[in-house]
Write an enzyme that holds these catalytic residues in place. Structure first.
Site, PDB file in Angstrom:
ATOM      1  N   GLY A 211     -51.103  26.052 148.561  1.00  0.00           N
ATOM      2  CA  GLY A 211     -51.775  27.277 149.085  1.00  0.00           C
ATOM      3  C   GLY A 211     -52.379  28.554 149.791  1.00  0.00           C
TER       4      GLY A 211
ATOM      5  N   ASP B 260     -50.476  26.862 141.749  1.00  0.00           N
ATOM      6  CA  ASP B 260     -49.723  27.938 142.140  1.00  0.00           C
ATOM      7  C   ASP B 260     -48.578  27.899 141.603  1.00  0.00           C
ATOM      8  OD1 ASP B 260     -51.140  28.645 145.226  1.00  0.00           O
ATOM      9  OD2 ASP B 260     -50.739  26.586 145.198  1.00  0.00           O
TER      10      ASP B 260
ATOM     11  N   GLY C  26     -56.834  24.858 140.587  1.00  0.00           N
ATOM     12  CA  GLY C  26     -55.871  26.450 140.334  1.00  0.00           C
ATOM     13  C   GLY C  26     -54.437  25.739 140.814  1.00  0.00           C
TER      14      GLY C  26
ATOM     15  N   GLU D  18     -57.093  17.861 147.242  1.00  0.00           N
ATOM     16  CA  GLU D  18     -57.086  18.171 146.235  1.00  0.00           C
ATOM     17  C   GLU D  18     -55.841  16.669 145.360  1.00  0.00           C
ATOM     18  OE1 GLU D  18     -56.499  22.503 145.996  1.00  0.00           O
ATOM     19  OE2 GLU D  18     -54.997  22.127 145.902  1.00  0.00           O
TER      20      GLU D  18
HETATM   21  O1  LIG Z   1     -54.089  24.310 145.556  1.00  0.00           O
HETATM   22  C1  LIG Z   1     -54.600  25.548 145.890  1.00  0.00           C
HETATM   23  C2  LIG Z   1     -55.368  25.888 147.290  1.00  0.00           C
HETATM   24  O2  LIG Z   1     -54.771  24.528 148.453  1.00  0.00           O
HETATM   25  C3  LIG Z   1     -55.118  26.627 145.040  1.00  0.00           C
HETATM   26  O3  LIG Z   1     -55.280  25.948 143.844  1.00  0.00           O
HETATM   27  C4  LIG Z   1     -53.686  27.054 144.610  1.00  0.00           C
HETATM   28  O4  LIG Z   1     -53.442  28.297 145.379  1.00  0.00           O
HETATM   29  C5  LIG Z   1     -53.793  28.982 143.522  1.00  0.00           C
HETATM   30  O5  LIG Z   1     -54.697  29.310 144.333  1.00  0.00           O
HETATM   31  P1  LIG Z   1     -55.693  30.627 144.052  1.00  0.00           P
HETATM   32  O6  LIG Z   1     -56.399  30.015 142.635  1.00  0.00           O
HETATM   33  O7  LIG Z   1     -55.854  31.487 145.381  1.00  0.00           O
HETATM   34  O8  LIG Z   1     -54.295  31.485 143.505  1.00  0.00           O
END
Ligand SMILES: O=C(CO)[C@H](O)[C@H](O)COP(=O)(O)O
EC number: 5.3.1.6
Length: 227
Positions: free
Chosen positions: A97, A85, A83, A104
């Protein structure tokens, strides 16, 4: 919103083929991708090996019966789906996030192909409305925090619901930079890369080639960047 996340998660899973080593992202959107892979493993006998980007995703993958390997036990990763942000018009993005940005970014770096999945609210003209997560070593983190203050980055130490500092899977703190708008993501990334005490930051510049974007009407767009 959950439905859009599910649609893009399922769409991304279509890129996964038998025999692949797959990087499994973190967050509520990536969780739908992982869920769909779990379904295909169970129902279609899909043969894959997962490399995960967080302890949360590892737990989910194990529950679903997806075989996992440590990143150091694979030669490379065929495809990572994660995913984001925020994503700008050049497909630079903010991630972290969910506090998993370090794992990642490492998994993405050693992936041949990299896809983000997102709902259209994450697509922005300029990055920065979403606070930029920066992962810092705990030792000296107060000094790094003050440096960010001096630079006008409006830092906040990430804390949990009990007001306790969040510690990442890698044992570090997260400082979120509330910058409102990041005019030059490449320049900021360079500055953060060169800051002692910073382990990694959530600016993922020029890393992704494909973003699968879903909207409320059920429409799915695949945006590509010829890097
Ligand atoms: O970078 C991330 C986690 O570290 C997530 O991929 C990003 O925060 C998006 O999260 P969501 O799909 O819950 O909105």
């Amino acid at each position: 919103m959950e439905n859009i996340k599910k649609i893009v998660g399922i769409e991304a899973a279509k890129f996964v083929k038998d025999g692949m080593i797959v990087g499994l992202g973190t967050g509520s959107t990536a969780a739908f991708f992982v869920e769909e892979l779990g379904r295909r493993v169970a129902q279609e006998n899909l043969q894959i090996t997962g490399v995960t980007t967080s302890s949360v995703t590892s737990e989910q993958a194990k529950r679903l019966g997806i075989a996992l390997k440590d990143i150091d036990d694979v030669a490379y990763i065929d495809l990572t789906v994660d995913g984001a942000d925020e994503v700008d018009l050049d497909l630079n993005g903010i991630k972290g996030g969910g506090a998993a940005l370090l794992m990642e970014k490492i998994v993405a770096t050693y992936s041949k192909d990299y896809i983000w999945i997102a709902d259209d609210s994450k697509m922005v003209k300029h990055l920065g409305a979403f606070p930029l997560p920066v992962e810092v070593v705990t030792f000296g983190s107060g000094q790094v925090f003050r440096l960010f203050e001096t630079l006008g980055f409006n830092p906040r130490l990430r804390v949990d619901a009990n007001d306790v500092a969040v510690v990442t899977d890698m044992g570090n703190y997260i400082i979120d930079l509330h910058m409102k708008e990041i005019k030059e993501p490449q320049r900021l990334a360079k500055l953060l890369d060169e800051t002692v005490g910073v382990v990694e930051h959530g600016l993922f510049n020029d890393m992704v080639k494909t973003v699968i974007v879903g909207s409320a009407d059920g429409n799915v767009k695949i945006i590509t960047n010829n890097l």
